[in-house]
Design an enzyme around this catalytic site. Sequence first.
Site, PDB file in Angstrom:
ATOM      1  CG  PHE A  14     -24.343 -39.236 -35.877  1.00 23.67           C
ATOM      2  CD1 PHE A  14     -25.299 -39.860 -36.489  1.00 23.67           C
ATOM      3  CD2 PHE A  14     -23.574 -38.506 -36.588  1.00 23.67           C
ATOM      4  CE1 PHE A  14     -25.467 -39.679 -37.842  1.00 23.67           C
ATOM      5  CE2 PHE A  14     -23.534 -38.867 -37.989  1.00 23.67           C
ATOM      6  CZ  PHE A  14     -24.375 -39.359 -38.824  1.00 23.67           C
ATOM      7  CB  ALA A  75     -10.829 -27.858 -49.883  1.00 21.44           C
ATOM      8  CD  GLU A  92     -10.318 -33.912 -52.179  1.00 23.34           C
ATOM      9  OE1 GLU A  92     -11.110 -33.279 -52.817  1.00 23.34           O
ATOM     10  OE2 GLU A  92     -10.516 -35.012 -51.894  1.00 23.34           O
ATOM     11  CD  GLU A  96     -12.563 -29.745 -54.822  1.00 21.11           C
ATOM     12  OE1 GLU A  96     -12.231 -28.522 -54.759  1.00 21.11           O
ATOM     13  OE2 GLU A  96     -13.149 -30.449 -53.904  1.00 21.11           O
TER      14      GLU A  96
END
Length: 179
Positions: A14, A75, A92, A96
């Site tokens: 995949f 994170a 990040e 956030e």
Amino acid sequence: MDLTEKRLSRKEIFQGHIVNVHIDTVELPNGAEATREVVDHPGGVAVLALDGENNVLTVTQYRYPFGTTLVELPAGKLDHPGEDTAAAGLRELKEETGAVPGRYELLGKILPSPGCYGEILYLYLAQDLHMEEQHLDEDEFLNVERVPFDEMVRRCMEGEIQDAKTVAAVLMAKLKLKL
């Protein structure tokens, strides 16, 4: 004894946006063959942001694989393998929480699940914070809270916080800062 396993073959299973999956046939140290299912990930960062009053900035967000919300440190994944981890952590943290640190350092790195998951997480400590505007991704929904550092340690030790990167960073910071 040499414990190295030698790859004999690989089958790609995949190719995704976040992970790739392959199955390898390996030769074991004793000469026998075995199968290894591996999930490749570009790696990630987490930041323990500590304000001037010893509060940790946390994010609570829904985690689909577990069907629940988790309290975690800010994170995210690296945008590509080899991305500068310090810069990714700063990105990040700001996205956030809106926090920008005056002091910033590497706490360490961890391998979250080395039996099958090829990810390295880099853990950072951010201090001397000043707050700017948060910039969440359009598919990102989270609540930001400030939790006293001692409470974070207690919650990690009592199993209330189960996210591995958060537990590791909190305990690393506890030892480093002697709080």
